[in-house]
Design a protein around this motif. Structure first.
Motif, PDB file in Angstrom:
ATOM      1  N   GLU A  26       0.837  -1.377  -0.029  1.00 33.91           N
ATOM      2  CA  GLU A  26      -0.068  -0.062  -0.057  1.00 33.91           C
ATOM      3  C   GLU A  26       0.760   1.266  -0.013  1.00 33.91           C
ATOM      4  O   GLU A  26       1.971   1.253   0.524  1.00 33.91           O
ATOM      5  N   ILE A  40       5.182   6.553   2.414  1.00 33.43           N
ATOM      6  CA  ILE A  40       5.105   5.398   3.086  1.00 33.43           C
ATOM      7  C   ILE A  40       4.613   4.294   2.077  1.00 33.43           C
ATOM      8  O   ILE A  40       3.448   4.437   1.764  1.00 33.43           O
ATOM      9  N   LYS A  42       3.733   0.437   2.645  1.00 34.21           N
ATOM     10  CA  LYS A  42       3.335  -0.505   3.526  1.00 34.21           C
ATOM     11  C   LYS A  42       3.246  -1.823   2.897  1.00 34.21           C
ATOM     12  O   LYS A  42       2.624  -2.322   2.322  1.00 34.21           O
ATOM     13  N   TYR A  43       4.407  -2.803   3.346  1.00 34.01           N
ATOM     14  CA  TYR A  43       4.300  -4.231   2.750  1.00 34.01           C
ATOM     15  C   TYR A  43       3.822  -5.063   3.806  1.00 34.01           C
ATOM     16  O   TYR A  43       3.856  -5.140   4.789  1.00 34.01           O
ATOM     17  N   TYR A  63      13.254   2.146   7.671  1.00 29.79           N
ATOM     18  CA  TYR A  63      12.235   0.846   7.648  1.00 29.79           C
ATOM     19  C   TYR A  63      12.041   0.428   9.126  1.00 29.79           C
ATOM     20  O   TYR A  63      12.941   0.546  10.022  1.00 29.79           O
ATOM     21  N   THR A  65       9.184  -2.284  11.448  1.00 32.67           N
ATOM     22  CA  THR A  65       8.258  -3.288  11.742  1.00 32.67           C
ATOM     23  C   THR A  65       7.713  -3.353  12.926  1.00 32.67           C
ATOM     24  O   THR A  65       8.587  -3.240  14.225  1.00 32.67           O
ATOM     25  N   ILE A 104       4.206  -6.897   8.844  1.00 39.14           N
ATOM     26  CA  ILE A 104       4.166  -5.683   8.109  1.00 39.14           C
ATOM     27  C   ILE A 104       5.433  -5.026   8.128  1.00 39.14           C
ATOM     28  O   ILE A 104       6.315  -5.108   9.226  1.00 39.14           O
ATOM     29  N   TYR A 106       6.944  -1.072   7.290  1.00 39.56           N
ATOM     30  CA  TYR A 106       6.919   0.252   6.640  1.00 39.56           C
ATOM     31  C   TYR A 106       8.129   0.856   6.093  1.00 39.56           C
ATOM     32  O   TYR A 106       9.112   0.533   6.699  1.00 39.56           O
ATOM     33  N   GLU A 136       2.058   4.280  11.937  1.00 38.61           N
ATOM     34  CA  GLU A 136       0.932   3.256  11.764  1.00 38.61           C
ATOM     35  C   GLU A 136      -0.095   4.119  11.249  1.00 38.61           C
ATOM     36  O   GLU A 136      -0.889   3.888  10.485  1.00 38.61           O
ATOM     37  N   ALA A 139      -0.421   5.540   7.911  1.00 38.74           N
ATOM     38  CA  ALA A 139      -0.251   4.664   6.839  1.00 38.74           C
ATOM     39  C   ALA A 139      -1.539   3.721   6.502  1.00 38.74           C
ATOM     40  O   ALA A 139      -1.710   2.705   6.703  1.00 38.74           O
ATOM     41  N   ARG A 140      -2.625   4.738   6.729  1.00 41.12           N
ATOM     42  CA  ARG A 140      -4.062   4.256   6.531  1.00 41.12           C
ATOM     43  C   ARG A 140      -4.832   5.099   5.713  1.00 41.12           C
ATOM     44  O   ARG A 140      -4.314   6.234   5.466  1.00 41.12           O
TER      45      ARG A 140
END
Length: 286
Positions: A26, A40, A42-43, A63, A65, A104, A106, A136, A139-140
């Motif tokens: 994302e 960002i 987001k994997y 990076y 997580t 996840i 980032y 977090e 990244a929405r």
């Protein structure tokens, strides 16, 4: 401007099989163009996740997580990063990032260098709780751009110097009422940076001026498992990464096992198969 998207890709090659798990990404961008913007990525994946060799001459990268351990390869070295840390990579530095489990990651792209990181090229750096929460949050989908850009400033301010050699300085001898992290997090930082560290729980208790019972309780609270279970998991996560470039024998000793058979048994119990089938050259019979 906010970018939002969910892109499915084939799973990365690795010990769990090429294409075994879908990889999704994302993207969230705010104020892109000026140096004050932030992007960002987001994997996520259902298994081992690899962000392959990357070099960007335009952006610096961070990076992080929330779900476990990251490893980074750069300049023929492999290092491991914990959940209270982030990996800082200056633009133009070639690197690869790996996660051995479902989690996840980032990837924060910046055109400005945070003030506290100006002397660093590639390093594990501290990231405070507020910064991690804000990563977090923005990244929405549906985030207000002005608020996201304000969050960017807070994130950058919350990054600090490396946590290398953290144990032995701040927490030890500090009254428990004034500590900012628990005993388990203190120990975890050291073990992540050196999975082979042989220190026993009672030795940690003496070093941190506490009891073994308190340490066990802290590990269960922080990680949902005992000290020995957590250390074993970290060692095996590190092994998954190292096996791509080293033999089974090398990896066994690198992550702290006294014998190859003990390592192979623990690995097979965790992953359902032995490590020898995809170690360097697959020459070790284990």
């Amino acid at each position: 401007m906010t970018l939002g998207g969910h892109f499915d890709k084939s799973g990365p090659a690795g010990p769990f099989g090429a294409g075994a798990d879908p990889l999704w990404v994302e993207e969230y961008g705010y104020g892109l163009g000026p140096p004050t913007g932030i992007l960002i990525l987001k994997y996520g994946s259902g298994g081992a996740l690899e962000i392959p060799e990357s070099r960007s001459d335009f952006v610096h990268q961070l990076y992080w997580t929330p779900d476990g351990m990251l490893s980074v390869r750069h300049a023929n070295r492999t290092e491991f990063i914990g959940t209270t840390e982030a990996l800082w990579v200056r633009r133009g530095v070639t690197h690869e990032v790996f996660a051995s489990r479902k989690q996840i990651i980032y990837r924060i792209c910046l055109r400005e260098v945070p003030l506290s990181l100006r002397s660093l090229r590639v390093a594990a750096v501290s990231a405070d709780q507020q910064s991690r929460n804000l990563i977090e949050q923005i990244a929405r989908p549906g985030q207000d751009e002005a608020e996201a850009l304000a969050a960017r400033m807070t994130i950058m301010a919350g990054l600090g110097a490396t946590h290398r050699d953290f144990v032995g300085r701040d927490p030890i001898g500090t009254p428990s009422s004034s500590r900012t992290t628990g005993f388990a997090q203190t120990i975890a930082r050291t073990l992540l940076h050196d999975p082979a560290d042989p220190t026993r729980l009672e030795e940690w208790a003496a070093r941190l001026h506490t009891s073994t019972k308190t340490l066990q309780r802290d590990f269960v609270r922080e990680f949902g498992m005992s000290y020995s279970q957590w250390r074993n998991r970290i060692r095996l996560d590190a092994a998954v990464v190292l096996l791509e470039t080293k033999s089974v024998t090398e990896v066994a000793h690198r992550v702290g096992y006294s014998s190859v058979p003990a390592f192979v048994t623990a690995f097979a119990r965790e992953y359902g198969h032995t490590p020898g089938r995809y170690a360097l050259g697959a020459t070790d019979s284990a």
